[in-house]
Design a protein around this motif. Structure first.
Motif, PDB file in Angstrom:
ATOM      1  N   TYR A  12       0.820  -1.209   0.000  1.00  0.00           N
ATOM      2  CA  TYR A  12       0.000   0.000   0.000  1.00  0.00           C
ATOM      3  C   TYR A  12       0.854   1.259   0.000  1.00  0.00           C
ATOM      4  O   TYR A  12       0.655   2.156  -0.825  1.00  0.00           O
ATOM      5  N   CYS A  27      -9.749   7.038 -12.674  1.00  0.00           N
ATOM      6  CA  CYS A  27     -11.202   6.857 -12.541  1.00  0.00           C
ATOM      7  C   CYS A  27     -11.936   7.875 -13.396  1.00  0.00           C
ATOM      8  O   CYS A  27     -12.934   7.557 -14.037  1.00  0.00           O
ATOM      9  N   GLU A  33     -11.577  -0.851 -12.226  1.00  0.00           N
ATOM     10  CA  GLU A  33     -10.664  -1.137 -11.117  1.00  0.00           C
ATOM     11  C   GLU A  33      -9.608  -2.173 -11.488  1.00  0.00           C
ATOM     12  O   GLU A  33      -8.467  -2.066 -11.052  1.00  0.00           O
ATOM     13  N   ASN A  48      -8.898  -4.740  -3.253  1.00  0.00           N
ATOM     14  CA  ASN A  48     -10.162  -4.765  -2.507  1.00  0.00           C
ATOM     15  C   ASN A  48      -9.933  -4.691  -1.000  1.00  0.00           C
ATOM     16  O   ASN A  48     -10.697  -4.049  -0.281  1.00  0.00           O
ATOM     17  N   TYR A  50      -7.323  -3.224   0.406  1.00  0.00           N
ATOM     18  CA  TYR A  50      -6.890  -1.845   0.646  1.00  0.00           C
ATOM     19  C   TYR A  50      -8.081  -0.889   0.676  1.00  0.00           C
ATOM     20  O   TYR A  50      -8.100   0.069   1.447  1.00  0.00           O
ATOM     21  N   LYS A  51      -9.077  -1.129  -0.188  1.00  0.00           N
ATOM     22  CA  LYS A  51     -10.268  -0.257  -0.195  1.00  0.00           C
ATOM     23  C   LYS A  51     -10.981  -0.304   1.151  1.00  0.00           C
ATOM     24  O   LYS A  51     -11.509   0.704   1.611  1.00  0.00           O
ATOM     25  N   LYS A  52     -11.004  -1.472   1.772  1.00  0.00           N
ATOM     26  CA  LYS A  52     -11.657  -1.609   3.077  1.00  0.00           C
ATOM     27  C   LYS A  52     -10.824  -0.993   4.195  1.00  0.00           C
ATOM     28  O   LYS A  52     -11.368  -0.421   5.134  1.00  0.00           O
ATOM     29  N   SER A  55      -9.361   4.536   3.967  1.00  0.00           N
ATOM     30  CA  SER A  55     -10.453   5.402   3.519  1.00  0.00           C
ATOM     31  C   SER A  55      -9.999   6.400   2.446  1.00  0.00           C
ATOM     32  O   SER A  55     -10.782   6.777   1.579  1.00  0.00           O
ATOM     33  N   LEU A  57      -8.062   5.850  -0.020  1.00  0.00           N
ATOM     34  CA  LEU A  57      -8.148   5.176  -1.318  1.00  0.00           C
ATOM     35  C   LEU A  57      -9.591   5.207  -1.825  1.00  0.00           C
ATOM     36  O   LEU A  57      -9.843   5.545  -2.978  1.00  0.00           O
ATOM     37  N   MET A  58     -10.514   4.886  -0.928  1.00  0.00           N
ATOM     38  CA  MET A  58     -11.933   4.922  -1.322  1.00  0.00           C
ATOM     39  C   MET A  58     -12.353   6.326  -1.739  1.00  0.00           C
ATOM     40  O   MET A  58     -13.114   6.495  -2.684  1.00  0.00           O
ATOM     41  N   LEU A  61     -11.089   7.006  -5.278  1.00  0.00           N
ATOM     42  CA  LEU A  61     -11.913   6.283  -6.248  1.00  0.00           C
ATOM     43  C   LEU A  61     -13.261   6.973  -6.426  1.00  0.00           C
ATOM     44  O   LEU A  61     -13.710   7.212  -7.544  1.00  0.00           O
ATOM     45  N   LYS A  62     -13.888   7.301  -5.306  1.00  0.00           N
ATOM     46  CA  LYS A  62     -15.217   7.920  -5.338  1.00  0.00           C
ATOM     47  C   LYS A  62     -15.176   9.274  -6.050  1.00  0.00           C
ATOM     48  O   LYS A  62     -16.002   9.556  -6.914  1.00  0.00           O
TER      49      LYS A  62
END
Length: 184
Positions: A12, A27, A33, A48, A50-52, A55, A57-58, A61-62
């Motif tokens: 990461y 994105c 992805e 996946n 790392y996304k959890k 935050s 990273l999320m 992406l968002k």
């Protein structure tokens, strides 16, 4: 004594955290992805996880996906209502430079496909696909007619055991058949 965490060291910090802005841009460009994972040189399953866990990273992406979605929505709206644009005609001059020779304003008419998509999604109650409703209605009408025909046939059978005439019985059967759409 504290036990050290076993397993492979996380990528990461080295592969993802330093590239959050790039991930956001990717994105925005519409990359999926799995394509982002290839560019980061990490597995999708790791991504996946790392996304959890992370935050930020999320959020990247968002944020990138939202911007891309807004651009697509804007383009769809533009196609639905029609738009104008200017088209330049350029020509190479004798001296070797490029010169604009004319500018024409062109009009793009509204696109019925874009209109339909927009209305079906934005005004769902009014513009939903009526074919499915028509099919459901037809099925219910057939079901009702068959039930009515069965009732009439049952009544005819009861009459045949009593004093009904052959014509009365045949009339009931004919009515039942007409309800379900003819002879079967």
């Amino acid at each position: 004594m504290v036990e050290a965490k076993k397993g492979r060291k996380s990528k990461y910090d080295t592969h993802v955290a330093t590239r959050l802005k790039e991930i956001e841009w990717w994105c925005r460009e519409g990359l999926k992805e799995f394509e982002i994972c290839k560019r980061l040189n990490i597995a999708e399953s790791t991504f996946n996880i790392y996304k959890k866990e992370f935050s930020e990273l999320m959020e990247s992406l968002k944020k990138g996906k939202e911007i891309a979605d807004y651009h697509v929505e804007d383009a769809l709206f533009k196609r639905a209502i029609g738009y104008e644009y200017e088209e330049e005609t350029k020509q190479l001059t004798d001296s070797g430079s490029i010169e604009t020779t004319k500018i024409v304003t062109k009009h793009v008419s509204p696109d019925t496909g874009a209109i339909a998509l927009w209305l079906k999604n934005r005004k769902r109650d009014t513009w939903q696909n009526t074919n499915t409703l028509d099919e459901k209605l037809k099925k219910e009408q057939i079901k009702k007619a068959k039930a009515e025909a069965a009732i009439l046939e049952n009544a005819a059978n009861k009459l045949s055991a009593g004093e009904a005439t052959e014509k009365q019985i045949q009339d009931l059967i004919d009515i039942g058949k007409s309800l379900i759409g003819g002879d079967e």
